[in-house]
Design a protein around this motif. Structure first.
Motif, PDB file in Angstrom:
ATOM      1  N   ARG A  14       0.829  -1.226   0.000  1.00  8.27           N
ATOM      2  CA  ARG A  14       0.000   0.000   0.000  1.00  8.27           C
ATOM      3  C   ARG A  14       0.851   1.259   0.000  1.00  8.27           C
ATOM      4  NH1 ARG A  14      -4.047  -0.554   4.855  1.00  8.27           N
ATOM      5  NH2 ARG A  14      -4.606   1.508   4.102  1.00  8.27           N
ATOM      6  N   ILE A  15       0.320   2.298  -0.628  1.00  3.04           N
ATOM      7  CA  ILE A  15       1.003   3.601  -0.584  1.00  3.04           C
ATOM      8  C   ILE A  15       0.831   4.199   0.805  1.00  3.04           C
ATOM      9  CG2 ILE A  15      -1.043   4.767  -1.588  1.00  3.04           C
ATOM     10  CD1 ILE A  15       0.945   6.789  -2.836  1.00  3.04           C
ATOM     11  N   ARG A  16       1.942   4.724   1.350  1.00  2.38           N
ATOM     12  CA  ARG A  16       1.915   5.271   2.712  1.00  2.38           C
ATOM     13  C   ARG A  16       2.236   6.763   2.759  1.00  2.38           C
ATOM     14  NH1 ARG A  16      -0.833   1.762   5.793  1.00  2.38           N
ATOM     15  NH2 ARG A  16       0.171  -0.261   6.000  1.00  2.38           N
ATOM     16  N   MET A  17       3.267   7.185   1.998  1.00  3.69           N
ATOM     17  CA  MET A  17       3.755   8.567   2.154  1.00  3.69           C
ATOM     18  C   MET A  17       4.314   9.079   0.823  1.00  3.69           C
ATOM     19  SD  MET A  17       6.681   9.830   4.839  1.00  3.69           S
ATOM     20  CE  MET A  17       8.177   9.245   4.060  1.00  3.69           C
ATOM     21  N   ILE A  18       4.053  10.350   0.531  1.00  2.00           N
ATOM     22  CA  ILE A  18       4.639  10.992  -0.657  1.00  2.00           C
ATOM     23  C   ILE A  18       5.412  12.227  -0.188  1.00  2.00           C
ATOM     24  CG2 ILE A  18       4.191  12.027  -2.925  1.00  2.00           C
ATOM     25  CD1 ILE A  18       1.384  10.680  -2.802  1.00  2.00           C
ATOM     26  N   THR A  19       6.641  12.357  -0.672  1.00  2.00           N
ATOM     27  CA  THR A  19       7.439  13.555  -0.373  1.00  2.00           C
ATOM     28  C   THR A  19       7.715  14.254  -1.697  1.00  2.00           C
ATOM     29  OG1 THR A  19       8.469  12.367   1.443  1.00  2.00           O
ATOM     30  CG2 THR A  19       9.575  14.377   0.700  1.00  2.00           C
ATOM     31  N   ALA A  29      -1.780   9.297  -4.859  1.00  2.00           N
ATOM     32  CA  ALA A  29      -2.451   8.738  -3.668  1.00  2.00           C
ATOM     33  C   ALA A  29      -3.726   8.006  -4.058  1.00  2.00           C
ATOM     34  CB  ALA A  29      -2.762   9.846  -2.670  1.00  2.00           C
ATOM     35  N   ASP A  30      -4.372   8.456  -5.134  1.00  2.00           N
ATOM     36  CA  ASP A  30      -5.578   7.802  -5.650  1.00  2.00           C
ATOM     37  C   ASP A  30      -6.643   7.621  -4.564  1.00  2.00           C
ATOM     38  OD1 ASP A  30      -7.185   6.734  -7.574  1.00  2.00           O
ATOM     39  OD2 ASP A  30      -6.309   4.726  -7.510  1.00  2.00           O
ATOM     40  N   SER A  31      -6.870   8.673  -3.810  1.00  2.00           N
ATOM     41  CA  SER A  31      -7.840   8.634  -2.706  1.00  2.00           C
ATOM     42  C   SER A  31      -8.272  10.067  -2.432  1.00  2.00           C
ATOM     43  CB  SER A  31      -7.146   8.048  -1.464  1.00  2.00           C
ATOM     44  OG  SER A  31      -7.950   8.167  -0.317  1.00  2.00           O
ATOM     45  N   PRO A  32      -9.517  10.280  -2.002  1.00  2.00           N
ATOM     46  CA  PRO A  32      -9.912  11.665  -1.686  1.00  2.00           C
ATOM     47  C   PRO A  32      -9.048  12.236  -0.554  1.00  2.00           C
ATOM     48  CG  PRO A  32     -11.819  10.210  -1.780  1.00  2.00           C
ATOM     49  CD  PRO A  32     -10.619   9.326  -1.820  1.00  2.00           C
ATOM     50  N   LEU A  69       1.023  19.730   4.341  1.00  2.00           N
ATOM     51  CA  LEU A  69       0.797  18.307   4.609  1.00  2.00           C
ATOM     52  C   LEU A  69      -0.649  17.978   4.275  1.00  2.00           C
ATOM     53  CD1 LEU A  69       2.151  15.730   5.839  1.00  2.00           C
ATOM     54  CD2 LEU A  69       0.983  16.325   7.957  1.00  2.00           C
ATOM     55  N   LEU A  70      -0.819  17.016   3.363  1.00  2.00           N
ATOM     56  CA  LEU A  70      -2.151  16.644   2.874  1.00  2.00           C
ATOM     57  C   LEU A  70      -2.438  15.214   3.343  1.00  2.00           C
ATOM     58  CD1 LEU A  70      -4.341  17.809   0.966  1.00  2.00           C
ATOM     59  CD2 LEU A  70      -3.030  16.935  -0.954  1.00  2.00           C
ATOM     60  N   GLN A  71      -3.593  15.018   3.983  1.00  2.00           N
ATOM     61  CA  GLN A  71      -3.953  13.677   4.488  1.00  2.00           C
ATOM     62  C   GLN A  71      -5.033  13.097   3.592  1.00  2.00           C
ATOM     63  OE1 GLN A  71      -2.857  12.449   7.602  1.00  2.00           O
ATOM     64  NE2 GLN A  71      -2.381  14.248   8.860  1.00  2.00           N
ATOM     65  N   PHE A  72      -4.907  11.822   3.254  1.00  2.00           N
ATOM     66  CA  PHE A  72      -5.868  11.160   2.368  1.00  2.00           C
ATOM     67  C   PHE A  72      -6.698  10.139   3.136  1.00  2.00           C
ATOM     68  CE2 PHE A  72      -2.448  12.646  -0.346  1.00  2.00           C
ATOM     69  CZ  PHE A  72      -3.149  13.248  -1.379  1.00  2.00           C
ATOM     70  N   GLU A  73      -7.878   9.843   2.571  1.00  2.00           N
ATOM     71  CA  GLU A  73      -8.786   8.907   3.251  1.00  2.00           C
ATOM     72  C   GLU A  73      -8.202   7.509   3.381  1.00  2.00           C
ATOM     73  OE1 GLU A  73     -12.749   8.974   1.633  1.00  2.00           O
ATOM     74  OE2 GLU A  73     -13.083  11.013   2.387  1.00  2.00           O
ATOM     75  N   ALA A  93      -2.827   7.387   3.499  1.00  2.00           N
ATOM     76  CA  ALA A  93      -1.574   7.956   2.979  1.00  2.00           C
ATOM     77  C   ALA A  93      -1.538   9.457   3.292  1.00  2.00           C
ATOM     78  CB  ALA A  93      -1.482   7.733   1.475  1.00  2.00           C
ATOM     79  N   TYR A  94      -0.323  10.009   3.274  1.00  2.00           N
ATOM     80  CA  TYR A  94      -0.198  11.462   3.434  1.00  2.00           C
ATOM     81  C   TYR A  94       0.921  11.957   2.528  1.00  2.00           C
ATOM     82  CZ  TYR A  94       3.429   9.933   6.706  1.00  2.00           C
ATOM     83  OH  TYR A  94       4.509   9.294   7.262  1.00  2.00           O
ATOM     84  N   ALA A  95       0.834  13.242   2.171  1.00  2.00           N
ATOM     85  CA  ALA A  95       1.826  13.831   1.258  1.00  2.00           C
ATOM     86  C   ALA A  95       2.344  15.127   1.836  1.00  2.00           C
ATOM     87  CB  ALA A  95       1.183  14.099  -0.106  1.00  2.00           C
ATOM     88  N   SER A  96       3.660  15.313   1.807  1.00  2.00           N
ATOM     89  CA  SER A  96       4.207  16.623   2.155  1.00  2.00           C
ATOM     90  C   SER A  96       4.737  17.263   0.872  1.00  2.00           C
ATOM     91  CB  SER A  96       5.304  16.513   3.203  1.00  2.00           C
ATOM     92  OG  SER A  96       6.383  15.800   2.690  1.00  2.00           O
ATOM     93  N   MET A  97       4.435  18.540   0.719  1.00  2.00           N
ATOM     94  CA  MET A  97       4.845  19.276  -0.487  1.00  2.00           C
ATOM     95  C   MET A  97       5.578  20.530  -0.029  1.00  2.00           C
ATOM     96  SD  MET A  97       1.154  19.182  -2.420  1.00  2.00           S
ATOM     97  CE  MET A  97       0.256  19.609  -0.938  1.00  2.00           C
ATOM     98  N   SER A  98       6.784  20.737  -0.515  1.00  2.00           N
ATOM     99  CA  SER A  98       7.509  21.977  -0.222  1.00  2.00           C
ATOM    100  C   SER A  98       7.943  22.609  -1.519  1.00  2.00           C
ATOM    101  CB  SER A  98       8.740  21.714   0.646  1.00  2.00           C
ATOM    102  OG  SER A  98       8.327  21.560   1.979  1.00  2.00           O
TER     103      SER A  98
END
Ligand SMILES: NC(=O)c1ccc[n+]([C@@H]2O[C@H](COP(=O)([O-])OP(=O)(O)OC[C@H]3O[C@@H](n4cnc5c(N)ncnc54)[C@H](O)[C@@H]3O)[C@@H](O)[C@H]2O)c1
Length: 401
Positions: free
Chosen positions: A152-157, A198-201, A225-229, A232-237
């Motif tokens: 499963r996808i867990r984290m995106i940086t 992330a393929d999730s809302p 920091l974006l949290q998905f249903e 998974a979560y993504a941090s964008m800088s």
């Protein structure tokens, strides 16, 4: 996939609204792809209209309303400044035209709703792009995740350092209320990329904003920091302050897939410092645009050496890290690391035309439709609010079904 040249297929007769920088970047795509024919354009700039008329033997207009009255135009490509997208998209949809709209879709959720209403009522197709979520390494990374091979996808940086804020700008581009700053212009790419992967809302966003040059008083940087249903979560800088250049981490391949010199740090800031004020700067931007005195024919630019990209992206799945690069995807597993190679595209940004063509001619639902782009804009607007109010923002426009 870039479309093969097949002259038996239906052409999309495209009218361009706004002959500026975005059009210049898309021009090699339009010219190289036989599914598109440029038949008309609208821009208040006389020199741009004259060049378009002579280059394409096409009709030109000073207003988008007149462009929309041209019965030959099937699709309107909206490449006017963001704050005009809603007005122009509604006008085109009400005239029965399909739409290709530059990112961001608009600058408020109300405007997105107005576009959505008019597109639905008119029954026309709409694709919002280009954004870097169309880049082949990003789409291929999504396929690798969907294969389930890596868990499963867990984290995106995701991280990008550019000179965005010091490229020549119109005054509105430095005013957040009019859609200026890196959140509207650049987070629109970042958010599209991480949402696609992330393929999730998305559920919520928490952001901090950087605006540390008083002479360019809009956001030049952000972290979010974006949290998905799906957990998974993504941090964008992002920083557009023109010092570090994260193309260094992408083998010195630039955003458009071009080879880039490694010793140009600070050069965009130095060039801008020679311009005396904002009106001179806006004229300088216009002079380099289509039809301007310093315009370099976009069709003569060298073909890309690799795929387009939007800085460093690492996707952590349970059993592997995946890193989309201009040259392919680096896959890091328990057994070692390898590159899944992806060559340079024959036609840059061909995936945008694929999606547009499939939506209009084959009636397929577009991924990057108005609801998709509304969800991305909601995250961008949420980032601005989160930064100002220093709190997490719950997102409510993310369900696409
Ligand atoms: N996807 C990308 O890579 C990319 C790159 C650049 C810009 N963009 C997007 O494209 C849009 C335009 O940005 P830009 O940098 O090209 O701006 P720009 O200033 O270079 O070009 C805007 C053009 O629109 C014209 N225009 C202004 N008002 C108009 C009107 N009422 N009717 C018709 N034409 C009008 C201007 O004369 C100009 O030629 C923005 O939304 C931006 O986010 C996308």
């Amino acid at each position: 996939m870039n479309a093969p040249r097949d002259t038996t297929r239906k052409q999309l007769k495209l009218g361009v609204a706004g002959l500026g920088r975005a059009f210049t970047i898309m021009l090699p795509t339009f010219v190289a792809d036989c599914r598109v024919e440029l038949v008309a354009a609208a821009d208040p700039n006389d020199a741009a209209r004259e060049r378009f008329a002579s280059e394409f033997g096409a009709e030109t207009y000073a207003s988008v309303a007149d462009l929309c009255r041209n019965p030959d135009v099937e699709v309107v490509y909206i490449a006017t400044p963001h704050e005009l997208h809603a007005e122009h998209a509604v006008l085109a949809a009400q005239s029965g035209k399909h739409l290709l709209i530059e990112k961001p879709l608009a600058i408020s959720i109300d405007e997105c709703r107005r576009i959505d209403d008019s597109v639905r009522k008119a029954g026309v197709a709409a694709v919002v792009g280009h954004s870097h979520s169309f880049d082949r390494p990003i789409r291929y990374t999504r396929e690798l995740i969907a294969s389930g091979r890596f868990g499963r996808i867990r984290m995106i940086t995701a991280m990008n350092y550019t000179d965005f804020l010091y490229r020549p700008r119109r005054p509105a581009e430095l005013d957040t209320r009019q859609g200026g700053g890196v959140v509207f212009s650049q987070a629109a790419h970042h958010v599209d990329i991480v949402r696609l992967l992330a393929d999730s809302p998305a559920k919520s966003v928490r952001a901090a904003l950087g605006a540390w040059d008083r002479d360019r008083p809009t956001e030049g940087a952000y972290s979010a920091l974006l949290q998905f249903e799906n957990g998974a979560y993504a941090s964008m800088s992002y920083s557009g302050y023109g010092h570090f250049d994260s193309d260094e981490l992408c083998g010195w391949v630039g955003e458009l897939g071009q080879r880039k010199e490694s010793n140009m740090h600070g050069s965009t800031r130095r060039a801008l410092a020679k311009l005396s004020d904002l009106s001179v700067e806006a004229d300088f931007k216009a002079a380099r645009n289509y039809g301007g005195a310093q315009y370099v024919d976009a069709k003569q630019t060298k073909p890309p050496v690799a795929n387009e990209h939007f800085g460093m992206v690492v996707v952590s799945c349970e059993h592997a890290d995946l890193r989309p690069l201009p040259s392919g995807i680096m896959v890091y597993t328990d057994d070692g690391a390898h590159l899944e190679s992806l060559g340079a595209p024959a036609v840059p940004r061909g995936a945008v035309i694929d999606e547009l063509y499939e939506a209009i001619v084959l009636g397929r639902a577009a991924v990057h439709d108005v609801r998709w782009a509304t969800a991305t804009l909601e995250v961008c607007v949420g980032m601005l609010r989160s930064g100002r109010e220093q709190r997490e923002i719950t997102l409510v426009h993310q369900q696409l079904d």
